[in-house]
Write a protein that holds these residues in place. Structure first.
Motif, PDB file in Angstrom:
ATOM      1  N   ILE A  76       0.776  -1.013   0.395  1.00 12.53           N
ATOM      2  CA  ILE A  76      -0.202  -0.108  -0.014  1.00 12.53           C
ATOM      3  C   ILE A  76       1.042   1.167  -0.137  1.00 12.53           C
ATOM      4  O   ILE A  76       2.190   1.279  -0.117  1.00 12.53           O
ATOM      5  N   ASP A  77       0.186   2.842  -0.560  1.00 12.42           N
ATOM      6  CA  ASP A  77       0.970   3.441   0.027  1.00 12.42           C
ATOM      7  C   ASP A  77       1.046   4.036   0.968  1.00 12.42           C
ATOM      8  O   ASP A  77       0.086   4.174   1.822  1.00 12.42           O
ATOM      9  N   ALA A  78       1.786   4.351   1.827  1.00  8.63           N
ATOM     10  CA  ALA A  78       2.245   4.558   3.234  1.00  8.63           C
ATOM     11  C   ALA A  78       1.792   5.881   3.000  1.00  8.63           C
ATOM     12  O   ALA A  78       2.064   7.139   2.112  1.00  8.63           O
ATOM     13  N   PRO A  79       1.182   6.415   4.738  1.00 11.50           N
ATOM     14  CA  PRO A  79       0.441   7.770   4.315  1.00 11.50           C
ATOM     15  C   PRO A  79       1.291   9.237   4.179  1.00 11.50           C
ATOM     16  O   PRO A  79       3.119   8.565   4.032  1.00 11.50           O
ATOM     17  N   ASN A  80       1.220   9.947   3.735  1.00 11.12           N
ATOM     18  CA  ASN A  80       1.912  10.809   2.606  1.00 11.12           C
ATOM     19  C   ASN A  80       3.223  10.287   1.826  1.00 11.12           C
ATOM     20  O   ASN A  80       3.854  11.379   1.152  1.00 11.12           O
ATOM     21  N   HIS A  81       2.514   8.683   0.746  1.00 15.02           N
ATOM     22  CA  HIS A  81       2.933   8.884  -0.313  1.00 15.02           C
ATOM     23  C   HIS A  81       2.348   8.145  -1.083  1.00 15.02           C
ATOM     24  O   HIS A  81       1.331   8.122  -1.439  1.00 15.02           O
ATOM     25  N   GLY A  82       2.944   8.778  -2.707  1.00 19.01           N
ATOM     26  CA  GLY A  82       2.932   7.699  -3.657  1.00 19.01           C
ATOM     27  C   GLY A  82       1.562   8.926  -4.302  1.00 19.01           C
ATOM     28  O   GLY A  82       1.451   9.807  -4.165  1.00 19.01           O
ATOM     29  N   ASP A  83       0.352   7.540  -4.344  1.00 18.42           N
ATOM     30  CA  ASP A  83      -1.154   8.768  -4.437  1.00 18.42           C
ATOM     31  C   ASP A  83      -1.550   9.240  -3.554  1.00 18.42           C
ATOM     32  O   ASP A  83      -3.035  10.174  -3.783  1.00 18.42           O
ATOM     33  N   ARG A  84      -1.380   9.453  -2.494  1.00 14.54           N
ATOM     34  CA  ARG A  84      -1.254  10.066  -1.147  1.00 14.54           C
ATOM     35  C   ARG A  84      -1.757  11.308  -0.898  1.00 14.54           C
ATOM     36  O   ARG A  84      -0.305  11.420  -1.173  1.00 14.54           O
ATOM     37  N   PRO A  85      -2.191  12.245  -0.755  1.00 11.19           N
ATOM     38  CA  PRO A  85      -2.384  13.699  -0.291  1.00 11.19           C
ATOM     39  C   PRO A  85      -0.968  14.132   1.021  1.00 11.19           C
ATOM     40  O   PRO A  85      -1.306  13.158   1.644  1.00 11.19           O
ATOM     41  N   LYS A  86      -0.139  15.422   0.638  1.00 11.94           N
ATOM     42  CA  LYS A  86       0.957  15.159   1.992  1.00 11.94           C
ATOM     43  C   LYS A  86       0.095  16.212   2.069  1.00 11.94           C
ATOM     44  O   LYS A  86      -0.205  17.788   2.130  1.00 11.94           O
ATOM     45  N   THR A  87       0.518  16.210   3.950  1.00  8.30           N
ATOM     46  CA  THR A  87       0.251  17.373   4.715  1.00  8.30           C
ATOM     47  C   THR A  87       1.872  18.613   5.072  1.00  8.30           C
ATOM     48  O   THR A  87       2.993  17.616   3.944  1.00  8.30           O
ATOM     49  N   GLU A  88       1.057  19.670   5.476  1.00  6.24           N
ATOM     50  CA  GLU A  88       2.179  20.322   5.277  1.00  6.24           C
ATOM     51  C   GLU A  88       3.927  19.892   6.231  1.00  6.24           C
ATOM     52  O   GLU A  88       4.099  20.286   6.025  1.00  6.24           O
ATOM     53  N   GLN A  89       2.363  19.018   7.689  1.00  7.70           N
ATOM     54  CA  GLN A  89       3.523  19.245   8.540  1.00  7.70           C
ATOM     55  C   GLN A  89       5.201  17.717   7.478  1.00  7.70           C
ATOM     56  O   GLN A  89       5.912  18.012   8.178  1.00  7.70           O
ATOM     57  N   PHE A  90       4.031  17.202   7.057  1.00  4.41           N
ATOM     58  CA  PHE A  90       4.773  16.244   6.644  1.00  4.41           C
ATOM     59  C   PHE A  90       6.185  16.675   5.231  1.00  4.41           C
ATOM     60  O   PHE A  90       7.076  16.047   5.227  1.00  4.41           O
ATOM     61  N   ALA A  91       5.590  17.663   4.585  1.00  4.96           N
ATOM     62  CA  ALA A  91       6.586  18.219   3.985  1.00  4.96           C
ATOM     63  C   ALA A  91       7.308  18.998   4.550  1.00  4.96           C
ATOM     64  O   ALA A  91       8.616  18.704   3.878  1.00  4.96           O
ATOM     65  N   ARG A  92       7.279  19.645   5.515  1.00  2.00           N
ATOM     66  CA  ARG A  92       8.520  19.810   6.756  1.00  2.00           C
ATOM     67  C   ARG A  92       8.820  19.412   6.357  1.00  2.00           C
ATOM     68  O   ARG A  92      11.051  18.934   7.031  1.00  2.00           O
TER      69      ARG A  92
END
Lengths: 247, 247
Positions: A76-92
């Motif tokens: 599966i796509d892990a959270p914030n990876h692949g086809d999933r949306p990314k949160t701002e906090q993850f991006a930082r």
């Protein structure tokens, strides 16, 4: 869960699916033998940081596990990876990690921060996927194995510690930072892969994570080369390891 | 070389032989498949300190290598071991080593003394055995592998470094003391076995011997347990390793 597509090649069926869950749809892929009938052991594959469920290293190993062992394999796509949306906090967090890689700064604390940020969601999602996939005739509610390197190990250690349906795991390419206590809760057989010249994971930290596992049956395989250079022979070896412990 | 006896069981023929050489007769044993016809790769097996050519661990692994890989396997009594006469000087070195084991003193220097005392003769004898066995139709002058743990590693490192007919080696259960320079001359593929809780070989010294090997293709397999507790699965794994590199 909803199947989106199915394609078949070289004796392996690949089906894309999506599973609705607390944190949004989980996109996944299931590989099974073309002639599969009845239940079989399931291998969960956790991809590395910045990768996704169909990264080349995941697909190649999944197909080999299916072809050699007759397993079902799910990624599966892990959270914030692949086809999933990314949160701002993850991006930082990800940007900070990338900049540390570029400047050669110590990564251990940053990797632990990233994995800790994702762990609760990742573990809950894997458990939901395991339940949903187990309801398929071609898999069934039998024993499962887990394979995950690098971030796939960082999220895999808490998953394997928490989930009694997982009876064997192949982990590696990560150090002990932030994981010692959780690793000490793992008692199932573990194969641990370490790259002797890993430019991201100091050798002693990788050895310390292997050391921290409570499993009586655990084996370290160390090979020369960098983080991404695990030799191909380790895939067949992992397949035999799963066959020994899941059949 | 002179064959003394031949017995056959479970598809494996075991032949005792003796080979006259500079330092007296070398007693050995050769295992081959019962239905063997034509040449095949040869595996040399070096036994541990205080053991001999037919120690249970040697015999069991030799029979498995023959049965699984179709190899020929040969073991000989190391100098001052098994059916061979013991010199006074060897007896003193062995007594000193035994007393250090009993009192828990550091063994590294004593093991190196013992192995250095035996090395020149052991290497010359193995090379003579390799030549003599290579003249048999059922073996031939093809590639050879070497398997040796503990003292079998201490005598194996200089043998593998010196002997170009040996194309792959399984070594382990020994530390780097006295062997670093010789290990750095080894370039063939190596499988290195380490026991994580070895009471005779400190972990860092074992890891350092693996590190010292110059081979680009080398893999460390570390398992929990003491010096004599290598898991049985490593034998099948070694058999596949030899098959990959000697066929």
């Amino acid at each position: 869960m909803r199947f989106i597509s199915a394609t078949s090649s070289d004796g392996v069926i690949e089906r894309l699916f999506t599973l609705p869950f607390t944190f949004g749809e989980i996109p996944g892929v299931l590989w099974t033998p073309e002639d599969a009938a009845g239940a079989r052991p399931l291998i969960l594959m956790g991809h590395g940081g910045g990768q996704h469920k169909k990264a080349p290293g995941i697909v190649a190993r999944a197909r080999q596990f299916v072809a050699e062992g007759g397993f079902a394999v799910v990624a599966i796509d892990a959270p914030n990876h692949g086809d999933r949306p990314k949160t701002e906090q993850f991006a930082r967090i990800a940007a900070d990690l990338r900049s540390a890689v570029a400047t050669g700064e110590d990564l251990a604390a940053r990797l632990a921060t990233m994995h800790t940020f994702l762990t609760d969601q990742a573990v809950a999602e894997w458990r939901a996927v395991l339940t949903a996939i187990g309801e398929l005739d071609v898999v069934g509610a039998g024993p499962a194995g887990y394979w995950g390197m690098s971030m796939g190990c960082g999220l895999g250690v808490p998953l394997v510690a928490a989930e009694p349906r997982i009876r064997a795991a192949v982990l590696g390419l990560l150090g002990v930072h932030g994981l010692a206590a959780t690793a000490a809760q793992i008692t199932v057989p573990v194969r641990f892969l370490l790259q002797w010249d890993d430019e991201r994971v100091p050798r002693d930290q990788g050895l310390a994570l292997f050391d921290a596992l409570a499993s009586a049956d655990k084996t370290l395989h160390a090979n020369p080369g960098k983080h991404g250079e695990t030799p191909a022979t380790e895939t067949g070896s992992a397949s035999r390891f799963f066959a020994r412990h899941l059949d």
